[in-house]
Design an enzyme around this catalytic site. Structure first.
Site, mmCIF file in Angstrom:
data_model
loop_
_atom_site.group_PDB
_atom_site.id
_atom_site.type_symbol
_atom_site.label_atom_id
_atom_site.label_comp_id
_atom_site.label_asym_id
_atom_site.label_seq_id
_atom_site.Cartn_x
_atom_site.Cartn_y
_atom_site.Cartn_z
ATOM 1 C CE LYS A 28 -3.708 0.071 2.591
ATOM 2 N NZ LYS A 28 -4.535 -0.008 3.802
ATOM 3 C CE LYS A 85 -6.757 -4.540 2.555
ATOM 4 N NZ LYS A 85 -5.711 -3.859 3.392
HETATM 5 O O1 LIG Z 1 -5.245 -2.311 5.947
HETATM 6 C C1 LIG Z 1 -4.716 -1.733 6.913
HETATM 7 C C2 LIG Z 1 -4.480 -0.290 6.812
HETATM 8 O O2 LIG Z 1 -3.308 0.005 6.112
HETATM 9 C C3 LIG Z 1 -4.618 0.403 8.073
HETATM 10 O O3 LIG Z 1 -3.980 1.660 8.043
HETATM 11 P P1 LIG Z 1 -4.078 2.573 9.316
HETATM 12 O O4 LIG Z 1 -3.729 1.701 10.488
HETATM 13 O O5 LIG Z 1 -3.088 3.657 9.103
HETATM 14 O O6 LIG Z 1 -5.480 3.051 9.367
#
Ligand SMILES: O=C[C@H](O)COP(=O)(O)O
EC number: 4.2.3.153
Length: 242
Positions: A28, A85
């Site tokens: 991501k 996802k």
């Molecule tokens: O899928 C998990 C996410 O990357 C959660 O990101 P975050 O903890 O910064 O909201």
């Protein structure tokens, strides 16, 4: 026991997060939105760097337009990650989009729908995802200030996990979670808890992961009881083969 999903921005972070105990490595770009997509070359490099010992997932971007979602999902699926996802942001005919994703990609990858908890998520998409052959469903947030625990109440979170379970879906929770939240959320019985910001320097999701925190989160998940492990590529616990 919830499996620990950790979002990573590059192959080096991926390898270190896996070594620190992350069960699922989630490719991501945290600087590009809630479900910001990395370039496909980077996703491929993460897949290769991590190897088959871990489940690798990837997001496709904060997209609304159905044609854009389908194209991006195709591109990401072609990288060879174990799960794709797909954010189910509010937009026209989401049920139709879910069905089309299943038709086009269901036999090629494991799809995980991500409902956006702070954007009036449509829970009718949970049975729709199951009917379309999705492997799982998650809740995450677009806004990262309060995250899941301010966007939803305890009853709502419990009902979501139970609904996904009833429909036979792997189920995950995410959205600015902190390590201290793990025990309480684990009690709901999700398959995975997703983290980025809570494990980063200064709790800033755009900054690097702190590997001691990844290890601490992994230990907290393990301490939270027993459940199916989703570690490995493909994750055998889902009853799927490569
Ligand atoms: O899928 C998990 C996410 O990357 C959660 O990101 P975050 O903890 O910064 O909201």
């Amino acid at each position: 026991m919830p499996n620990l999903l950790v979002s990573v921005a590059d192959p080096a972070e991926a390898v270190r997060a896996a070594a620190a105990g992350a069960d699922l490595i989630d490719a991501k770009d945290p600087t590009a939105g809630a479900l910001g997509a990395l370039p496909v070359e980077t996703i491929r490099a993460i897949r290769e760097a991590v190897g088959r010992s871990r489940t690798v997932t990837a997001v496709i971007g904060d997209l609304i337009d159905s044609a854009g979602v389908l194209d991006a999902a195709e591109r990401v699926a072609a990288t060879g990650v174990d799960m794709v996802k797909v954010g189910l942001f509010p937009g026209p005919d989401r049920a139709g989009l879910v069905a089309e994703l299943g038709r086009r990609l269901g036999s090629r990858t494991r799809l995980v729908g991500v409902l956006i908890a702070d954007r009036a998520p449509d829970l009718a998409l949970v049975p729709a995802a199951a009917a379309a052959g999705f492997a799982g469903i998650m809740m995450d947030t677009e806004g990262k200030a309060g995250g899941l625990l301010s966007a939803t109440g305890p009853a709502e979170r419990a009902a979501f996990v139970a609904l996904a379970r009833r429909h036979g879906l792997m189920v995950g929770l995410a959205g600015s979670l902190r390590i201290a939240d793990i025990a309480g959320l684990a009690a709901l019985g999700p398959d995975l808890l997703g983290f980025r910001g809570g494990l980063c320097e200064d709790f800033d999701r755009r900054r690097p992961l702190v590997m001691d925190r990844v290890a601490e989160a992994a230990a907290a998940c393990r301490a939270a009881g027993s459940g199916r492990r989703l570690v490995g590529s493909p994750p055998a616990a889902l009853g799927l083969t490569a």
